[in-house]
Design a protein around this motif. Structure first.
Motif, short mmCIF file in Angstrom:
data_model
loop_
_atom_site.label_atom_id
_atom_site.label_comp_id
_atom_site.label_asym_id
_atom_site.label_seq_id
_atom_site.Cartn_x
_atom_site.Cartn_y
_atom_site.Cartn_z
N TRP A 10 0.84 -1.19 0.00
CA TRP A 10 0.00 0.00 0.00
C TRP A 10 0.87 1.24 0.00
N ARG A 11 0.53 2.19 -0.86
CA ARG A 11 1.27 3.45 -0.97
C ARG A 11 0.30 4.61 -0.81
N ALA A 12 0.64 5.55 0.05
CA ALA A 12 -0.13 6.78 0.18
C ALA A 12 0.51 7.84 -0.71
N LEU A 13 -0.27 8.38 -1.65
CA LEU A 13 0.26 9.35 -2.61
C LEU A 13 -0.52 10.66 -2.49
N ASP A 14 0.20 11.77 -2.61
CA ASP A 14 -0.41 13.10 -2.70
C ASP A 14 -0.32 13.56 -4.14
N ALA A 15 -1.48 13.72 -4.79
CA ALA A 15 -1.54 14.04 -6.22
C ALA A 15 -1.72 15.54 -6.41
N THR A 16 -0.88 16.12 -7.28
CA THR A 16 -0.95 17.54 -7.63
C THR A 16 -0.81 17.67 -9.14
N THR A 17 -1.57 18.56 -9.75
CA THR A 17 -1.50 18.76 -11.20
C THR A 17 -1.07 20.19 -11.51
N HIS A 18 -0.35 20.32 -12.63
CA HIS A 18 0.06 21.63 -13.13
C HIS A 18 -0.12 21.63 -14.64
N PRO A 19 -0.80 22.63 -15.21
CA PRO A 19 -0.90 22.71 -16.68
C PRO A 19 0.47 23.02 -17.27
N THR A 20 0.76 22.43 -18.43
CA THR A 20 2.02 22.67 -19.12
C THR A 20 1.76 23.22 -20.51
N ALA A 21 2.83 23.65 -21.18
CA ALA A 21 2.69 24.22 -22.52
C ALA A 21 2.15 23.16 -23.47
N PRO A 22 1.08 23.47 -24.25
CA PRO A 22 0.50 22.47 -25.15
C PRO A 22 1.41 22.19 -26.34
N LEU A 23 1.34 20.94 -26.83
CA LEU A 23 2.13 20.57 -28.00
C LEU A 23 1.55 21.18 -29.27
#
Length: 542
Positions: free
Chosen positions: A269-282
């Motif tokens: 079992w792994r406890a993960l903290d998820a965070t998102t960041h928008p990046t430059a579109p291709l």
């Protein structure tokens, strides 16, 4: 090798043209083959071609290559002697050959050699004036042709060199970029944090080694047979396909340290903290998002272990403290004790009760917030703290006193504020040599806040150590070598308490001169503070 191929290529062009002319003549005018010079010219060109194939050009000096086109000019000159045969047009080939690879003087020599051949072998095909006109026209035409080809060849070579340099520069830039990308990839792969870039269509664009290991994917992003499954809680329900962190990141959802549990490919079992960041579109129509997954399993396990340890320690301390407080209560009920002993037992009782309070709140985190602030008299807390440390100070021969306002009101948690004063005063007493002084001054700061200053004439703190004073478990080298016990947690706790009360903490010190710790807290809207009690100390003899 390139020189050999160019010689053979040009020679084959010249020979092919001459042989083609000879075949046409054989069909239309076979009588021309009775002309000895024509046959001699054809034979010379064929022999030169055979020699060109057999010669080791890579071992010969460069000037030898000039001989071949000049022999071709001579061979064409022999053929020109045949009347009414315009074989002289073939001189264009060797002249163009020389103009492509050699200097202007070589082209001029070739044009002159053509004119000489034309005069020598075609001079009898008309009047001298006709021959002169043919020579002039041929010289002008071939000169113009040679000059044009030579200029074009120089420009072509210059362009080729420029393109080669640009190509080399592009290759070097590409190599540097590839090397930089490899280094960045190596750094990203070495991170313990899982990183993955996902497009709006759900496709994985880039991932690091930590993500591949956690989620069971190969280097190309394909799912391995052993899959990792995300859950909404530890041993909770598995997340549906459209609610996984990757699917939410693809939809552009903004996550900030959102907890998700992962049952990885190794059955852990792994406890993960998820965070998102928008990046430059291709592209204009494709958005990309960086998903960051911090593995906080070890921190959670460490926190659980600490809580367990605190619970055990608290439980083990509670029983002896209860015994101490109970026996002190029994002693205080006796009437045969001297007044001095009675006062000392009361100090022990209050210290035991405070210790019992600390034990009961030990399971709280470092910043136990108070929910219902109450008016607190800082003078009362300071007097009680001095009374607690007075025996220790007297044993060391220290002058311990409280000066300043008789009443100094603030709002907050009296227990926590007393804890802060005790921690500061404990350090001051511990690190002040015998014969020194420690005092607490209470007053109003310039910004109209309640100010408590605890000063000593102790060993002081170096400037470099002063910057690290609030780091957990940090102790100065002098404190460590002195053998004075300590954990290095006290000042950090003090700052946390002061900040909880919306106050400020300032520490100034000079090695060998002492330390000044100043707490500034909001004042309580209470009746006006009484006038200061001028230098009224709590005597050591008390």
């Amino acid at each position: 090798m390139r020189r050999t191929s160019s010689i053979l290529r040009w020679q084959m062009i010249c020979t092919g043209a001459m042989v083609s002319v000879a075949l046409i003549i054989a069909i239309l005018k076979p009588a021309v083959f009775g002309h000895a010079l024509f046959l001699m010219g054809l034979t010379l060109i064929v022999l030169v071609t055979i020699g060109a194939f057999l010669a080791p050009w890579h071992r010969m000096p460069g000037w030898v290559t000039i001989v071949v086109p000049f022999l071709d000019i001579l061979g064409i000159g022999f053929a020109v002697s045949a009347q009414d045969m315009r074989v002289g047009f073939l001189w264009v080939i060797p002249v163009a050959w020389l103009a492509t690879y050699h200097a202007g003087w070589v082209v001029a020599a070739a044009v002159g050699f053509v004119c000489a051949c034309l005069t020598a072998f075609a001079g009898g095909q008309g009047t001298p004036s006709d021959t002169a006109v043919r020579v002039v026209i041929t010289a002008l035409a071939l000169s113009f042709l040679g000059t044009s080809i030579q200029v074009g060849a120089r420009q072509s070579r210059a362009t080729r060199r420029l393109l080669r340099r640009q190509s080399d520069q592009i290759n070097r830039t590409a190599d540097r970029a590839a090397g930089h990308e490899r280094r960045v990839t190596d750094i990203i792969d070495a991170l313990d944090t899982a990183l993955v870039t996902v497009a709006s269509d759900g496709g994985i664009l880039k991932m690091n080694e930590t993500y591949r290991a956690l989620y069971g994917r190969d280097r190309y992003g394909a799912q391995l047979p052993a899959q990792a499954v995300e859950y909404d809680d530890h041993r909770g329900e598995p997340l549906r396909r459209g609610h996984t962190t990757l699917a939410r990141a693809a939809r552009g959802e903004r996550l900030q340290a959102e907890r998700v549990w992962l049952y990885d490919t190794l059955g852990r079992w792994r406890a993960l903290d998820a965070t998102t960041h928008p990046t430059a579109p291709l592209t204009d129509d494709t958005e990309t998002t960086l998903l960051i997954l911090d593995d906080v399993t070890e921190q959670l396990e460490a926190s659980a272990d600490r809580q367990k340890m605190v619970a055990i320690v608290s439980h083990e301390l509670r029983n002896p403290l209860t015994a101490i407080i109970g026996h002190v209560d029994l002693l205080l009920d006796r009437d045969d004790l001297p007044p001095r002993v009675h006062e000392q037992l009361e100090v022990i009782l209050r210290a035991g009760e405070r210790m019992q309070h600390l034990v009961s709140t030990a399971l709280e985190t470092g910043r136990a917030a108070f929910t219902e602030p109450e008016p607190v008299d800082l003078r009362v807390l300071a007097d009680a703290a001095v009374e607690l440390f007075l025996p220790t100070a007297a044993g060391k021969g220290l002058n311990l006193s409280v000066v300043g306002l008789e009443t100094l009101m603030t709002t907050g948690d009296a227990f926590r504020l007393r804890q802060a004063i005790d921690n500061i005063l404990s350090n001051a007493v511990k690190y002040t040599p015998g014969g020194g002084s420690v005092f607490i001054r209470l007053g109003i700061s310039r910004d109209q806040r309640a100010q408590v200053t605890i000063s000593d004439t102790g060993v002081g703190i170096a400037a470099d150590d002063l910057e690290r004073l609030f780091e957990p478990y940090f102790r100065t080298s002098d404190a460590v070598h002195s053998g004075i016990p300590g954990t290095g947690l006290g000042m950090g706790i003090v700052r946390a308490i002061v900040e909880e009360h919306h106050g400020e903490l300032t520490v100034t010190s000079q090695p060998g001169e002492g330390t000044h710790v100043e707490m500034r807290l909001p004042t309580h809207a209470a009746p006006a503070m009484s006038a200061s009690r001028s230098e009224t100390p709590i005597e050591e003899s008390r």
